[in-house]
Design a protein around this motif. Structure first.
Motif, PDB file in Angstrom:
ATOM      1  N   TYR A  44      -8.324 -14.526  41.104  1.00 52.61           N
ATOM      2  CA  TYR A  44      -9.569 -15.235  40.863  1.00 52.61           C
ATOM      3  C   TYR A  44     -10.784 -14.327  40.882  1.00 52.61           C
ATOM      4  CZ  TYR A  44      -6.843 -19.413  41.144  1.00 52.61           C
ATOM      5  OH  TYR A  44      -5.908 -20.368  40.897  1.00 52.61           O
ATOM      6  N   VAL A  45     -10.587 -13.041  41.083  1.00 55.43           N
ATOM      7  CA  VAL A  45     -11.685 -12.088  40.999  1.00 55.43           C
ATOM      8  C   VAL A  45     -11.782 -11.683  39.546  1.00 55.43           C
ATOM      9  CG1 VAL A  45     -12.574  -9.882  41.814  1.00 55.43           C
ATOM     10  CG2 VAL A  45     -11.221 -11.323  43.341  1.00 55.43           C
ATOM     11  N   GLY A  46     -12.907 -11.950  38.896  1.00 52.99           N
ATOM     12  CA  GLY A  46     -13.086 -11.811  37.458  1.00 52.99           C
ATOM     13  C   GLY A  46     -12.459 -10.602  36.809  1.00 52.99           C
ATOM     14  N   VAL A  89       2.945  -9.615  42.521  1.00 53.00           N
ATOM     15  CA  VAL A  89       2.861 -10.026  43.917  1.00 53.00           C
ATOM     16  C   VAL A  89       1.404 -10.338  44.203  1.00 53.00           C
ATOM     17  CG1 VAL A  89       3.106  -9.291  46.311  1.00 53.00           C
ATOM     18  CG2 VAL A  89       4.849  -8.665  44.644  1.00 53.00           C
ATOM     19  N   VAL A  90       1.152 -11.564  44.651  1.00 55.58           N
ATOM     20  CA  VAL A  90      -0.200 -12.015  44.969  1.00 55.58           C
ATOM     21  C   VAL A  90      -0.304 -12.118  46.485  1.00 55.58           C
ATOM     22  CG1 VAL A  90      -1.918 -13.811  44.607  1.00 55.58           C
ATOM     23  CG2 VAL A  90      -0.284 -13.291  42.804  1.00 55.58           C
ATOM     24  N   LEU A  91      -1.283 -11.425  47.057  1.00 57.49           N
ATOM     25  CA  LEU A  91      -1.399 -11.346  48.509  1.00 57.49           C
ATOM     26  C   LEU A  91      -2.049 -12.572  49.133  1.00 57.49           C
ATOM     27  CD1 LEU A  91      -2.440  -7.597  48.810  1.00 57.49           C
ATOM     28  CD2 LEU A  91      -0.144  -8.586  48.920  1.00 57.49           C
ATOM     29  N   LYS A  92      -2.781 -13.347  48.355  1.00 57.08           N
ATOM     30  CA  LYS A  92      -3.374 -14.587  48.856  1.00 57.08           C
ATOM     31  C   LYS A  92      -2.576 -15.752  48.303  1.00 57.08           C
ATOM     32  CE  LYS A  92      -8.158 -14.294  50.079  1.00 57.08           C
ATOM     33  NZ  LYS A  92      -9.496 -14.748  49.727  1.00 57.08           N
ATOM     34  N   GLU A 124      -3.088 -20.824  43.963  1.00 56.49           N
ATOM     35  CA  GLU A 124      -2.507 -21.059  42.647  1.00 56.49           C
ATOM     36  C   GLU A 124      -2.892 -19.908  41.731  1.00 56.49           C
ATOM     37  OE1 GLU A 124      -3.046 -24.249  39.095  1.00 56.49           O
ATOM     38  OE2 GLU A 124      -3.086 -25.009  41.147  1.00 56.49           O
ATOM     39  N   VAL A 125      -1.928 -19.428  40.973  1.00 55.72           N
ATOM     40  CA  VAL A 125      -2.142 -18.250  40.140  1.00 55.72           C
ATOM     41  C   VAL A 125      -2.221 -18.668  38.685  1.00 55.72           C
ATOM     42  CG1 VAL A 125      -1.170 -16.029  39.466  1.00 55.72           C
ATOM     43  CG2 VAL A 125      -0.918 -16.822  41.804  1.00 55.72           C
ATOM     44  N   ASP A 126      -3.258 -18.207  38.004  1.00 46.97           N
ATOM     45  CA  ASP A 126      -3.440 -18.505  36.586  1.00 46.97           C
ATOM     46  C   ASP A 126      -3.050 -17.269  35.780  1.00 46.97           C
ATOM     47  OD1 ASP A 126      -4.126 -19.839  34.273  1.00 46.97           O
ATOM     48  OD2 ASP A 126      -6.241 -19.307  34.415  1.00 46.97           O
ATOM     49  N   ILE A 127      -1.834 -17.290  35.239  1.00 41.99           N
ATOM     50  CA  ILE A 127      -1.294 -16.170  34.479  1.00 41.99           C
ATOM     51  C   ILE A 127      -1.219 -16.581  33.015  1.00 41.99           C
ATOM     52  CG2 ILE A 127       0.720 -14.678  34.169  1.00 41.99           C
ATOM     53  CD1 ILE A 127      -0.655 -14.156  36.780  1.00 41.99           C
ATOM     54  N   THR A 160      -5.937  -3.876  44.091  1.00 38.45           N
ATOM     55  CA  THR A 160      -6.384  -4.679  45.223  1.00 38.45           C
ATOM     56  C   THR A 160      -7.696  -4.169  45.783  1.00 38.45           C
ATOM     57  OG1 THR A 160      -5.174  -3.320  46.807  1.00 38.45           O
ATOM     58  CG2 THR A 160      -4.016  -5.222  45.919  1.00 38.45           C
ATOM     59  N   VAL A 161      -8.364  -5.054  46.478  1.00 39.44           N
ATOM     60  CA  VAL A 161      -9.583  -4.729  47.215  1.00 39.44           C
ATOM     61  C   VAL A 161      -9.409  -5.310  48.601  1.00 39.44           C
ATOM     62  CG1 VAL A 161     -12.057  -5.106  47.382  1.00 39.44           C
ATOM     63  CG2 VAL A 161     -10.979  -4.840  45.147  1.00 39.44           C
ATOM     64  N   LEU A 162      -9.633  -4.518  49.620  1.00 38.48           N
ATOM     65  CA  LEU A 162      -9.532  -5.028  50.992  1.00 38.48           C
ATOM     66  C   LEU A 162     -10.925  -5.147  51.564  1.00 38.48           C
ATOM     67  CD1 LEU A 162      -6.506  -2.986  52.339  1.00 38.48           C
ATOM     68  CD2 LEU A 162      -6.545  -5.372  51.605  1.00 38.48           C
ATOM     69  N   CYS A 163     -11.344  -6.369  51.823  1.00 39.19           N
ATOM     70  CA  CYS A 163     -12.655  -6.623  52.420  1.00 39.19           C
ATOM     71  C   CYS A 163     -12.465  -7.514  53.639  1.00 39.19           C
ATOM     72  CB  CYS A 163     -13.557  -7.335  51.421  1.00 39.19           C
ATOM     73  SG  CYS A 163     -13.881  -6.386  49.957  1.00 39.19           S
ATOM     74  N   HIS A 164     -13.040  -7.109  54.734  1.00 32.74           N
ATOM     75  CA  HIS A 164     -12.958  -7.937  55.955  1.00 32.74           C
ATOM     76  C   HIS A 164     -14.312  -8.046  56.579  1.00 32.74           C
ATOM     77  CE1 HIS A 164      -8.659  -8.251  55.924  1.00 32.74           C
ATOM     78  NE2 HIS A 164      -8.556  -6.972  55.742  1.00 32.74           N
TER      79      HIS A 164
END
Length: 88
Positions: free
Chosen positions: A11-13, A36-39, A42-45, A84-88
């Motif tokens: 969902y990140v543009g 592989v989706v880490l979150k 629902e995945v829009d492929i 991937t992007v890791l943000c916390h």
């Protein structure tokens, strides 16, 4: 060829656009595509012949990493593309 894409979510543009474009091109060449989706969302492929695997362990990231390791060993991909992007 087996190709494994690892993404945080779809969902990140920019990420979803780039990964969908890559998967479409690779699927036209009859490659076996996994994502592989880490979150756990629902995945829009945009491709129909993509194997989608959700990994979501909110409590323990270490368990998620072991799950990812198990998946990689099972699939035995020729190429792994991590976007991937890791943000916390």
């Amino acid at each position: 060829m087996k190709i494994l894409y690892i993404v945080h979510d779809m969902y990140v543009g920019g990420v979803s656009t780039v990964v969908n474009s890559l998967m479409q091109g690779m699927s036209l060449s009859n490659h076996e595509i996994y994502i592989v989706v880490l979150k756990n969302k629902e995945v829009d492929i945009l491709c129909s012949n993509v194997n989608i695997i959700n990994i979501h362990n909110k409590i323990d990231y270490v368990r998620g990493l072991f799950e990812l390791r198990r998946i990689i060993r099972k699939i035995k991909p020729d190429v792994i593309h991590s976007h991937t992007v890791l943000c916390h």
